[in-house]
Design a protein around this motif. Structure first.
Motif, PDB file in Angstrom:
ATOM      1  N   LYS A 120       0.286   7.927   1.293  1.00 21.27           N
ATOM      2  CA  LYS A 120       1.280   8.337   0.301  1.00 21.27           C
ATOM      3  C   LYS A 120       1.388   7.336  -0.847  1.00 21.27           C
ATOM      4  O   LYS A 120       1.518   7.722  -2.022  1.00 21.27           O
ATOM      5  N   TYR A 121       1.338   6.040  -0.524  1.00 22.42           N
ATOM      6  CA  TYR A 121       1.588   5.008  -1.529  1.00 22.42           C
ATOM      7  C   TYR A 121       0.321   4.297  -2.003  1.00 22.42           C
ATOM      8  O   TYR A 121       0.405   3.278  -2.690  1.00 22.42           O
ATOM      9  N   THR A 169      -1.861   4.728  -4.337  1.00 22.62           N
ATOM     10  CA  THR A 169      -2.099   4.555  -5.770  1.00 22.62           C
ATOM     11  C   THR A 169      -0.837   4.162  -6.523  1.00 22.62           C
ATOM     12  O   THR A 169      -0.746   4.340  -7.735  1.00 22.62           O
ATOM     13  N   THR A 170       0.159   3.630  -5.819  1.00 17.99           N
ATOM     14  CA  THR A 170       1.417   3.238  -6.450  1.00 17.99           C
ATOM     15  C   THR A 170       1.505   1.717  -6.551  1.00 17.99           C
ATOM     16  O   THR A 170       0.607   0.987  -6.125  1.00 17.99           O
ATOM     17  N   ASP A 171       2.626   1.249  -7.105  1.00 18.84           N
ATOM     18  CA  ASP A 171       2.840  -0.201  -7.212  1.00 18.84           C
ATOM     19  C   ASP A 171       3.462  -0.773  -5.951  1.00 18.84           C
ATOM     20  O   ASP A 171       3.838  -1.942  -5.916  1.00 18.84           O
ATOM     21  N   LYS A 172       3.589   0.030  -4.902  1.00 15.81           N
ATOM     22  CA  LYS A 172       4.109  -0.445  -3.618  1.00 15.81           C
ATOM     23  C   LYS A 172       3.197   0.044  -2.491  1.00 15.81           C
ATOM     24  O   LYS A 172       3.611   0.811  -1.627  1.00 15.81           O
ATOM     25  N   PRO A 173       1.938  -0.394  -2.481  1.00 16.16           N
ATOM     26  CA  PRO A 173       1.022   0.092  -1.447  1.00 16.16           C
ATOM     27  C   PRO A 173       1.457  -0.355  -0.058  1.00 16.16           C
ATOM     28  O   PRO A 173       1.894  -1.485   0.144  1.00 16.16           O
TER      29      PRO A 173
END
Length: 293
Positions: free
Chosen positions: A57-58, A60-64
């Protein structure tokens, strides 16, 4: 990546090989806040996270959510469960990829969770054939030889709905001669000691990853607080959890160990997939000693 002490077939064999004994309780840490507890002919599954759903879910985000410890087992392979819990709505405690396979292998399995989150849980789990059973602070579900009761949790606050029902809870499990407390995710809050101390817990399962707002996640007890809470509640043994799962939100257990040693609080550090066994002496109302590791 860290490897579980036991994983897949060996872990499942270890679980299946435990004898049915009312004076014995076995527990396995499944990672994060997930525990499997076997007593007599019952298996109690607390807050399991046995997937990579958050990593995906995370990604590709800034909170992998980079996983630190390999998954110890496939939830579809668990059998004979008596109940499962979800202490709150966060995915590492109420995970569709973990719970849906469990529901399909255990149709009608009781899922104990806070009442206010049931609509969101049902939306997340779809047609998974659970029996949804709400708990809030002080509410107990009693069966013939075991019971489970809700305890308010602060993650980060004691959030309630307009009926006064808590969104975050912990659980008191009583089974035969044993009493356990699984805190869910919580900070120390007013009334927690006064609620817990009368239970005389044989075992407390407490998070130690702490409360750091810069992570942009809700917080928990840190290692010192977990040790102090167990001591204040006169717990016979405390086991830490909620670490070694995601790189962005973990600690090492050294602070907890040092605090327990300073307070003379019996404790045990488990590896993922490791078993802890407690015995109730037939001629005394004490748990056989378990030495810290």
């Amino acid at each position: 990546m860290l490897l579980p002490l036991q994983q897949d077939a060996p872990l499942l064999h270890d679980i299946a090989s435990v004898p049915s004994d009312q004076n014995r309780l076995d527990l396995w840490w499944l990672g994060q806040s997930g525990f499997l507890i076997k007593w007599a002919d019952h298996s109690f599954l607390f807050d399991p996270y046995l997937s990579d759903s958050l990593t995906k879910k995370y990604a590709t985000t800034d909170k992998p959510h980079v996983r630190m410890t390999a998954r110890c087992l496939d939830p579809a392979h668990l059998t004979g469960l008596t109940l499962v819990t979800a202490s709150h709505l966060h995915t590492d405690h109420l995970d569709a990829e973990t719970l849906i396979p469990i529901a399909h292998s255990h149709p009608g399995l009781p899922l104990f969770l806070p009442g206010p989150i049931i609509p969101d849980a049902q939306a997340r789990l779809g047609d998974a054939p659970f029996t949804y059973l709400p708990l809030t602070h002080g509410q107990r579900h009693q069966e013939k030889d075991w019971s489970i009761e809700g305890v308010a949790a602060a993650h980060n606050d004691l959030k309630t709905d307009d009926q006064g029902r808590h969104h975050y809870i912990g659980f008191i499990l009583r089974c035969g001669p044993f009493t356990l407390y699984h805190s869910g995710d919580t900070l120390w809050h007013d009334g927690l000691i006064e609620t817990l101390r009368p239970f005389g817990c044989d075992l407390m399962l407490l998070p130690i990853n702490g409360n750091k707002p810069e992570r942009r996640v809700a917080g928990n007890l840190n290692g010192t607080e977990a040790a102090a809470l167990a001591k204040a509640c006169r717990a016979r043994l405390v086991v830490p959890c909620h670490y070694d799962m995601f790189e962005f939100n973990t600690v090492t257990p050294e602070e907890f160990q040092h605090a327990c040693a300073r307070l003379h609080q019996p404790h045990r550090i488990l590896q993922n997939g490791e078993k802890l066994t407690l015995f109730r002496q037939t001629d005394a109302s004490v748990v056989a000693p378990c030495l810290p590791r």
